[in-house]
Design an enzyme around this catalytic site. Structure first.
Site, PDB file in Angstrom:
ATOM      1  N   LYS A  13       0.826  -1.225   0.000  1.00 53.79           N
ATOM      2  CA  LYS A  13       0.000   0.000   0.000  1.00 53.79           C
ATOM      3  C   LYS A  13       0.857   1.270   0.000  1.00 53.79           C
ATOM      4  CE  LYS A  13      -2.105  -1.092   3.837  1.00 53.79           C
ATOM      5  NZ  LYS A  13      -1.420  -2.361   4.152  1.00 53.79           N
ATOM      6  N   ARG A  86     -10.021   1.097   8.732  1.00 49.69           N
ATOM      7  CA  ARG A  86      -9.428  -0.163   9.147  1.00 49.69           C
ATOM      8  C   ARG A  86     -10.481  -1.127   9.680  1.00 49.69           C
ATOM      9  NH1 ARG A  86      -3.827   0.360   8.888  1.00 49.69           N
ATOM     10  NH2 ARG A  86      -2.861  -1.427   9.834  1.00 49.69           N
ATOM     11  N   ARG A 125      11.820  -5.325   4.829  1.00 47.16           N
ATOM     12  CA  ARG A 125      11.485  -3.917   4.630  1.00 47.16           C
ATOM     13  C   ARG A 125      12.286  -2.998   5.565  1.00 47.16           C
ATOM     14  NH1 ARG A 125       5.501  -1.840   5.476  1.00 47.16           N
ATOM     15  NH2 ARG A 125       5.778  -2.877   7.476  1.00 47.16           N
ATOM     16  N   ARG A 157      10.698  -1.766  11.062  1.00 46.71           N
ATOM     17  CA  ARG A 157       9.624  -1.353  11.962  1.00 46.71           C
ATOM     18  C   ARG A 157       9.480  -2.313  13.135  1.00 46.71           C
ATOM     19  NH1 ARG A 157       4.562   0.116   8.235  1.00 46.71           N
ATOM     20  NH2 ARG A 157       3.560  -1.219   9.791  1.00 46.71           N
ATOM     21  N   ARG A 168      -0.985  -9.308  12.945  1.00 52.28           N
ATOM     22  CA  ARG A 168      -1.546  -8.223  12.123  1.00 52.28           C
ATOM     23  C   ARG A 168      -2.346  -8.802  10.955  1.00 52.28           C
ATOM     24  NH1 ARG A 168       3.737  -5.440  10.601  1.00 52.28           N
ATOM     25  NH2 ARG A 168       2.475  -4.163   9.219  1.00 52.28           N
TER      26      ARG A 168
HETATM   27  P1  AP5 Z   1       4.749  -1.583   1.844  1.00 53.54           P
HETATM   28  O1  AP5 Z   1       4.437  -0.729   0.674  1.00 53.54           O
HETATM   29  O2  AP5 Z   1       5.505  -0.984   2.972  1.00 53.54           O
HETATM   30  O3  AP5 Z   1       3.444  -2.347   2.367  1.00 53.54           O
HETATM   31  P2  AP5 Z   1       2.180  -1.822   3.178  1.00 53.54           P
HETATM   32  O4  AP5 Z   1       0.979  -2.458   2.578  1.00 53.54           O
HETATM   33  O5  AP5 Z   1       2.204  -0.337   3.277  1.00 53.54           O
HETATM   34  O6  AP5 Z   1       2.437  -2.521   4.573  1.00 53.54           O
HETATM   35  P3  AP5 Z   1       2.285  -1.955   6.055  1.00 53.54           P
HETATM   36  O7  AP5 Z   1       3.001  -2.930   6.940  1.00 53.54           O
HETATM   37  O8  AP5 Z   1       2.696  -0.526   6.152  1.00 53.54           O
HETATM   38  O9  AP5 Z   1       0.747  -2.072   6.263  1.00 53.54           O
HETATM   39  P4  AP5 Z   1      -0.038  -1.969   7.564  1.00 53.54           P
HETATM   40  O10 AP5 Z   1      -1.411  -1.743   7.067  1.00 53.54           O
HETATM   41  O11 AP5 Z   1       0.114  -3.133   8.461  1.00 53.54           O
HETATM   42  O12 AP5 Z   1       0.660  -0.789   8.377  1.00 53.54           O
HETATM   43  P5  AP5 Z   1       0.202   0.655   8.814  1.00 53.54           P
HETATM   44  O13 AP5 Z   1       1.394   1.501   8.837  1.00 53.54           O
HETATM   45  O14 AP5 Z   1      -1.009   1.097   8.097  1.00 53.54           O
HETATM   46  O15 AP5 Z   1       5.575  -2.850   1.261  1.00 53.54           O
HETATM   47  C1  AP5 Z   1       6.124  -3.818   2.137  1.00 53.54           C
HETATM   48  C2  AP5 Z   1       7.499  -4.280   1.618  1.00 53.54           C
HETATM   49  O16 AP5 Z   1       7.298  -5.027   0.434  1.00 53.54           O
HETATM   50  C3  AP5 Z   1       8.455  -3.140   1.245  1.00 53.54           C
HETATM   51  O17 AP5 Z   1       9.747  -3.512   1.583  1.00 53.54           O
HETATM   52  C4  AP5 Z   1       8.308  -3.019  -0.284  1.00 53.54           C
HETATM   53  O18 AP5 Z   1       9.505  -2.564  -0.905  1.00 53.54           O
HETATM   54  C5  AP5 Z   1       8.005  -4.461  -0.666  1.00 53.54           C
HETATM   55  N1  AP5 Z   1       7.100  -4.590  -1.818  1.00 53.54           N
HETATM   56  C6  AP5 Z   1       5.857  -4.085  -1.936  1.00 53.54           C
HETATM   57  N2  AP5 Z   1       5.298  -4.463  -3.111  1.00 53.54           N
HETATM   58  C7  AP5 Z   1       6.228  -5.222  -3.734  1.00 53.54           C
HETATM   59  C8  AP5 Z   1       6.249  -5.925  -4.990  1.00 53.54           C
HETATM   60  N3  AP5 Z   1       5.196  -5.922  -5.818  1.00 53.54           N
HETATM   61  N4  AP5 Z   1       7.355  -6.606  -5.322  1.00 53.54           N
HETATM   62  C9  AP5 Z   1       8.433  -6.624  -4.468  1.00 53.54           C
HETATM   63  N5  AP5 Z   1       8.489  -5.995  -3.290  1.00 53.54           N
HETATM   64  C10 AP5 Z   1       7.383  -5.302  -2.919  1.00 53.54           C
HETATM   65  O19 AP5 Z   1      -0.280   0.393  10.330  1.00 53.54           O
HETATM   66  C11 AP5 Z   1       0.629   0.087  11.360  1.00 53.54           C
HETATM   67  C12 AP5 Z   1      -0.081   0.110  12.703  1.00 53.54           C
HETATM   68  O20 AP5 Z   1      -0.606   1.431  12.960  1.00 53.54           O
HETATM   69  C13 AP5 Z   1      -1.322  -0.798  12.833  1.00 53.54           C
HETATM   70  O21 AP5 Z   1      -0.961  -2.127  13.155  1.00 53.54           O
HETATM   71  C14 AP5 Z   1      -2.104  -0.092  13.949  1.00 53.54           C
HETATM   72  O22 AP5 Z   1      -1.537  -0.366  15.209  1.00 53.54           O
HETATM   73  C15 AP5 Z   1      -1.868   1.370  13.633  1.00 53.54           C
HETATM   74  N6  AP5 Z   1      -2.901   1.939  12.734  1.00 53.54           N
HETATM   75  C16 AP5 Z   1      -2.673   2.513  11.495  1.00 53.54           C
HETATM   76  N7  AP5 Z   1      -3.848   2.925  10.961  1.00 53.54           N
HETATM   77  C17 AP5 Z   1      -4.821   2.615  11.871  1.00 53.54           C
HETATM   78  C18 AP5 Z   1      -6.220   2.785  11.873  1.00 53.54           C
HETATM   79  N8  AP5 Z   1      -6.876   3.337  10.844  1.00 53.54           N
HETATM   80  N9  AP5 Z   1      -6.915   2.358  12.966  1.00 53.54           N
HETATM   81  C19 AP5 Z   1      -6.281   1.810  14.026  1.00 53.54           C
HETATM   82  N10 AP5 Z   1      -4.943   1.612  14.070  1.00 53.54           N
HETATM   83  C20 AP5 Z   1      -4.215   2.008  13.000  1.00 53.54           C
HETATM   84 MG    MG Z   2       2.428   1.033   4.878  1.00 49.42          MG
END
Ligand code: AP5
Ligand code: MG
Length: 215
Positions: A13, A86, A125, A157, A168
């Protein structure tokens, strides 16, 4: 064009949002990045959410909604929401907020990848603590530990440990996945296969979004 990106942790994402931000006139708004900033700055909110995020759980809806509203007030123009909504309650909160602001949501991209691919990607990552650029197996930084763009430190992270990633992923299936039907019923959902090269994904996303941009 206003967008939401849905999809399990590690499915790309943030990476896809950065591509959309540079290709279309939209601002990337990641609730995860906003919360991690609060943690890094040791604000009152940061101290409260740090243990919750480390444990792979969701932060309360009210905290996230406040942070999101504040960020949306900081700029005019289109947004890419990454990490919000979410759960169904947040989906409804977003509907109310957009009604209030008289803004429409144009498209929801749902990205998906197999679990083994996600686990492998997340263990590799790294993210820049300053500009938030994301690195990975296929996109390493030139100097290990340092961001190519701003020279900031790139780190693993706290929630990317395999046991937390598993938590997660389970939470995503229980709590976030129902948003897929929620947006499908509104006619907004477009599915994207995240298990391909980034170039293939970017090219499909660009083609898809160009259709919405011209509508
Ligand atoms: P990346 O692009 O970083 O993936 P992502 O989908 O953004 O993964 P996240 O771990 O950030 O998602 P998340 O939803 O768990 O975290 P968030 O920060 O929202 O890609 C991942 C890796 O893969 C990278 O190294 C990239 O280079 C590689 N990659 C990607 N695509 C590729 C491809 N096609 N080919 C090769 N390599 C590839 O949330 C974190 C925490 O915040 C939550 O757990 C929660 O505690 C809190 N939080 C955030 N939002 C809320 C909310 N709305 N409500 C409540 N809590 C929340
Ligand atoms: Mg992300």
């Amino acid at each position: 064009m206003n967008l939401v990106l849905l999809g399990p942790p590690g499915t790309g994402k943030g990476t896809i949002a950065k591509f959309i931000e540079t290709t279309f006139k939209c601002t990337h708004v990641s609730t995860g990045d906003l919360l991690r900033d609060e943690v890094a700055k040791k604000t009152e909110i940061g101290l409260k959410v740090e243990p919750i995020m480390k444990d792979g759980k969701l932060v309360s809806d009210s905290i996230v909604l406040d942070i999101l509203k504040k960020r949306l007030n900081e700029f005019n123009g289109y947004f890419i929401l990454d990490g919000f909504p979410r759960n169904l309650a947040q989906g409804k909160m977003l509907d109310h907020l957009l009604d209030e602001l008289k803004i429409s949501l144009d498209v929801v991209l749902e990205i998906d990848s197999p679990v083994d691919v996600i686990v492998k990607r997340l263990s590799a990552r790294r993210q820049c603590v300053d500009c938030k650029r994301i690195y990975g197996l296929d996109v390493p930084s030139k100097n290990e530990g340092l961001c190519d763009d701003c020279g900031g430190k790139t780190i693993l992270r706290a929630d990317d440990k395999p046991e937390i990633v598993e938590k997660r992923l389970n939470l995503y299936n229980e709590t976030t996945k129902p948003l897929s039907d929620f947006y499908n019923e509104k006619g907004l959902l477009v599915k994207v296969d995240g298990n391909r090269t980034l170039q293939e994904i970017f090219s499909e996303v660009e083609k898809t979004l160009k259709k919405f941009e011209s509508d």
